[in-house]
Design a protein around this motif. Structure first.
Motif, PDB file in Angstrom:
ATOM      1  N   PRO A 196       0.677  -1.376  -0.448  1.00 52.50           N
ATOM      2  CA  PRO A 196      -0.102   0.267  -0.075  1.00 52.50           C
ATOM      3  C   PRO A 196       0.877   1.393  -0.325  1.00 52.50           C
ATOM      4  O   PRO A 196       0.458   2.090  -0.200  1.00 52.50           O
ATOM      5  CB  PRO A 196      -0.343  -0.242   0.972  1.00 52.50           C
ATOM      6  N   ALA A 197       2.154   1.553   0.324  1.00 54.71           N
ATOM      7  CA  ALA A 197       2.841   2.892   0.646  1.00 54.71           C
ATOM      8  C   ALA A 197       3.027   3.271  -0.917  1.00 54.71           C
ATOM      9  O   ALA A 197       3.577   3.711  -0.838  1.00 54.71           O
ATOM     10  CB  ALA A 197       4.388   2.023   1.477  1.00 54.71           C
ATOM     11  N   TYR A 198       3.691   2.289  -1.773  1.00 56.27           N
ATOM     12  CA  TYR A 198       3.688   2.561  -3.164  1.00 56.27           C
ATOM     13  C   TYR A 198       2.867   2.549  -3.961  1.00 56.27           C
ATOM     14  O   TYR A 198       2.676   3.172  -5.221  1.00 56.27           O
ATOM     15  CB  TYR A 198       4.522   1.451  -3.572  1.00 56.27           C
ATOM     16  N   ALA A 199       1.293   2.332  -3.477  1.00 58.00           N
ATOM     17  CA  ALA A 199       0.022   2.586  -4.695  1.00 58.00           C
ATOM     18  C   ALA A 199       0.318   4.037  -5.540  1.00 58.00           C
ATOM     19  O   ALA A 199      -0.654   4.275  -5.841  1.00 58.00           O
ATOM     20  CB  ALA A 199      -0.584   1.868  -3.643  1.00 58.00           C
ATOM     21  N   ALA A 238       2.801   5.108   5.592  1.00 59.71           N
ATOM     22  CA  ALA A 238       3.246   6.275   4.877  1.00 59.71           C
ATOM     23  C   ALA A 238       4.198   5.813   4.382  1.00 59.71           C
ATOM     24  O   ALA A 238       4.208   4.792   3.505  1.00 59.71           O
ATOM     25  CB  ALA A 238       2.780   8.111   4.811  1.00 59.71           C
ATOM     26  N   HIS A 239       5.199   5.011   4.664  1.00 63.22           N
ATOM     27  CA  HIS A 239       6.621   3.977   5.108  1.00 63.22           C
ATOM     28  C   HIS A 239       6.017   2.637   4.777  1.00 63.22           C
ATOM     29  O   HIS A 239       7.450   2.440   5.094  1.00 63.22           O
ATOM     30  CB  HIS A 239       7.567   5.208   5.809  1.00 63.22           C
ATOM     31  N   LEU A 240       5.607   2.135   6.006  1.00 63.34           N
ATOM     32  CA  LEU A 240       5.301   0.697   6.096  1.00 63.34           C
ATOM     33  C   LEU A 240       5.492  -0.500   4.949  1.00 63.34           C
ATOM     34  O   LEU A 240       5.021  -0.377   3.881  1.00 63.34           O
ATOM     35  CB  LEU A 240       3.599   1.294   6.440  1.00 63.34           C
ATOM     36  N   ILE A 274       9.423   6.640  10.110  1.00 57.15           N
ATOM     37  CA  ILE A 274      10.363   6.759   9.235  1.00 57.15           C
ATOM     38  C   ILE A 274      10.550   5.442   9.127  1.00 57.15           C
ATOM     39  O   ILE A 274      10.727   4.848   7.818  1.00 57.15           O
ATOM     40  CB  ILE A 274      10.274   8.131   7.669  1.00 57.15           C
ATOM     41  N   VAL A 275      11.439   5.203   9.508  1.00 54.73           N
ATOM     42  CA  VAL A 275      12.560   4.498   9.522  1.00 54.73           C
ATOM     43  C   VAL A 275      11.822   3.095  10.248  1.00 54.73           C
ATOM     44  O   VAL A 275      11.890   3.024  11.486  1.00 54.73           O
ATOM     45  CB  VAL A 275      14.312   5.076  10.263  1.00 54.73           C
ATOM     46  N   GLY A 276      12.209   2.218   9.224  1.00 56.61           N
ATOM     47  CA  GLY A 276      12.673   1.150   9.885  1.00 56.61           C
ATOM     48  C   GLY A 276      11.299   0.372   9.913  1.00 56.61           C
ATOM     49  O   GLY A 276      10.525  -1.280  10.108  1.00 56.61           O
ATOM     50  N   LYS A 277      10.087   0.947   9.303  1.00 57.04           N
ATOM     51  CA  LYS A 277       8.748   0.401   8.815  1.00 57.04           C
ATOM     52  C   LYS A 277       8.612  -0.420   8.017  1.00 57.04           C
ATOM     53  O   LYS A 277       9.551  -0.881   6.916  1.00 57.04           O
ATOM     54  CB  LYS A 277       7.797   1.770   8.373  1.00 57.04           C
TER      55      LYS A 277
END
Length: 198
Positions: A101-104, A145-147, A195-198
């Motif tokens: 989903p984060a790339y949709a 958003a970054h998952l 944001i990091v590591g999600k």
């Protein structure tokens, strides 16, 4: 550039402890009559050059220019000799919903959402109409958003130091203003952790 980021991080830590207003209630600053525009996390940060927040100092055209510069620098990095070595692959999958989903979002939507977030985060309105004519909301769940992107600390630091800071400087933001009214948000440990590591 890594030294620039380190200097910004150190300066930002000091700024977070005492920069800007102690409140976010949009009351005029004592003696200045300045009333911040927005409600985002950077609303109370003050640029050295103006004693106003970044949005009120630079305005819509500058934010669009910086946003487009960040995108251009990122794409140039990915297409250049370094490829994904420094930034990872998260930017290469934009518009590929099969990656999660984060790339949709397609590239234009990603750009509009980034612009809206930057405007909101730095003291502007909660939504904007971007250059594509669409309206985007600034407040965003950064973790969601970054998952699935698995962005590392070094990728995040590289993005800020080599894409964001140069985009600001190339568009006329002084190093003093980068440190005073832009860096505190992106160097904040809680924001980075979203944001990091999600």
């Amino acid at each position: 550039m890594r030294n620039t980021f380190a200097a910004l991080a150190i300066a930002s830590a000091a700024l977070l402890a005492g920069c800007g207003d102690d409140d976010d209630n949009n009351m005029p600053d004592a003696g200045t009559g300045y009333m911040p525009t927005g409600t985002g996390p950077g609303t109370s940060l003050r640029c050295t050059s103006s004693n106003k927040n970044a949005w009120d100092t630079f305005g819509a055209n500058a934010f669009v220019a910086v946003n487009k510069s960040i995108i251009a620098k990122t794409l140039a990095e990915l297409k250049g000799i370094n490829g994904t070595a420094n930034l990872g692959e998260s930017f290469t999958h934009i518009g590929d919903a099969s990656k999660g989903p984060a790339y949709a979002d397609d590239a234009a939507t990603f750009e509009g959402k980034l612009a809206a977030f930057l405007v909101y985060a730095y003291g502007g309105p909660e939504s904007i109409q971007y250059t594509d004519g669409k309206t985007y909301a600034g407040p965003q769940n950064m973790a969601a958003a970054h998952l699935g992107m698995a962005i590392t600390n070094s990728q995040y630091d590289y993005f800020i130091a080599n894409m964001v800071v140069p985009a600001l400087v190339d568009n006329g933001v002084t190093s003093a203003d980068v440190s005073s009214c832009f860096a505190p948000i992106v160097t904040d440990a809680a924001f980075k952790a979203s944001i990091v590591g999600k």
